[in-house]
Design an enzyme around this catalytic site. Structure first.
Site, PDB file in Angstrom:
ATOM      1  N   ASN A  15      -2.286  12.876  -3.916  1.00 19.83           N
ATOM      2  CA  ASN A  15      -3.364  13.384  -4.769  1.00 19.83           C
ATOM      3  C   ASN A  15      -3.792  14.789  -4.358  1.00 19.83           C
ATOM      4  OD1 ASN A  15      -3.688  11.304  -6.615  1.00 19.83           O
ATOM      5  ND2 ASN A  15      -5.131  10.191  -5.346  1.00 19.83           N
ATOM      6  N   ASP A  53       0.861  -1.168   0.000  1.00 18.09           N
ATOM      7  CA  ASP A  53       0.000   0.000   0.000  1.00 18.09           C
ATOM      8  C   ASP A  53       0.905   1.228   0.000  1.00 18.09           C
ATOM      9  OD1 ASP A  53      -1.685   2.027   2.026  1.00 18.09           O
ATOM     10  OD2 ASP A  53      -2.946   0.877   0.647  1.00 18.09           O
ATOM     11  N   GLU A 110      -4.503   2.536  -4.116  1.00 17.68           N
ATOM     12  CA  GLU A 110      -3.041   2.419  -4.110  1.00 17.68           C
ATOM     13  C   GLU A 110      -2.591   1.084  -3.526  1.00 17.68           C
ATOM     14  OE1 GLU A 110      -4.108   4.066  -0.091  1.00 17.68           O
ATOM     15  OE2 GLU A 110      -4.885   4.249  -2.099  1.00 17.68           O
ATOM     16  N   HIS A 169      -4.438  14.570  -9.127  1.00 13.00           N
ATOM     17  CA  HIS A 169      -4.682  13.171  -9.486  1.00 13.00           C
ATOM     18  C   HIS A 169      -3.798  12.687 -10.625  1.00 13.00           C
ATOM     19  CE1 HIS A 169      -7.968  12.341  -6.744  1.00 13.00           C
ATOM     20  NE2 HIS A 169      -8.330  13.605  -6.919  1.00 13.00           N
ATOM     21  N   ASP A 203      -1.748   9.350 -10.443  1.00 14.93           N
ATOM     22  CA  ASP A 203      -1.803   8.319 -11.482  1.00 14.93           C
ATOM     23  C   ASP A 203      -0.401   7.950 -11.954  1.00 14.93           C
ATOM     24  OD1 ASP A 203      -4.542   8.394 -11.290  1.00 14.93           O
ATOM     25  OD2 ASP A 203      -4.865   9.390 -13.233  1.00 14.93           O
TER      26      ASP A 203
END
Length: 174
Positions: free
Chosen positions: A98, A90, A133, A103, A107
């Site tokens: 973010n 994680d 994630e 974002h 990404d």
């Protein structure tokens, strides 16, 4: 007269023969069209199946695809008595990435992380993005000590990765 009757029969026979040939050609053309449409449908179904099992952002398996692979790998490991490793990870503080960088940057982090994981694993290993994630690595024929060493190597590799504009990221492995 019989000669005229024979001419009529010959014309009718020729017309029937011609119609039969046209019908056979039409049937062949229809069968070819059906064959092509069937191939197109099969390709579309394969593409849909792939889409249903693949994460669009990273190109990795998604949760559904991973669960299928996991069930198969577990059954194989049980049957063969061979070890099966599983690593989950994680990205730490991903919401902050973010929120701070946007974002698109988030990404990019996920995309680069996916590539980094893929390049460091064997061909037989499976990498999946479970959601957000969270990632999972399925490691056939990998005993626990080897899986632990791999998790630590991957953790250090992620920590050393530079992902502009975020700079460095970390991830928790288990």
């Amino acid at each position: 007269p019989s000669t005229q009757s024979n001419r009529e029969v010959r014309r009718l026979s020729g017309a029937l023969s011609s119609m039969t040939l046209r019908l056979l050609a039409a049937r062949e053309a229809m069968e070819e069209k059906v064959r092509l449409r069937t191939l197109e449908l099969e390709a579309a179904n394969r593409a849909l199946d792939l889409q249903a099992r693949t994460d669009a952002l990273t190109g990795l398996l998604n949760r559904r695809g991973f669960e299928t692979q996991m069930a198969f790998a577990l059954a194989l490991a049980r049957r063969s008595g061979r070890p099966l490793g599983l690593i989950t990870l994680d990205v730490d503080h991903f919401k902050r990435v973010n929120d701070t960088y946007g974002h698109e940057a988030g990404d990019e982090v996920l995309h680069r992380l996916a590539r980094a994981l893929q390049t460091r694993l064997r061909d037989a290993d499976v990498v999946a993005r479970l959601g957000g994630e969270e990632f999972a690595l399925l490691l056939p024929e990998t005993p626990l000590p080897q899986a632990l060493r791999l998790a630590e190597r991957l953790r250090r590799a992620v920590e050393a990765m530079a992902v502009p504009p975020v700079a460095r990221i970390t991830a928790s492995f288990g």
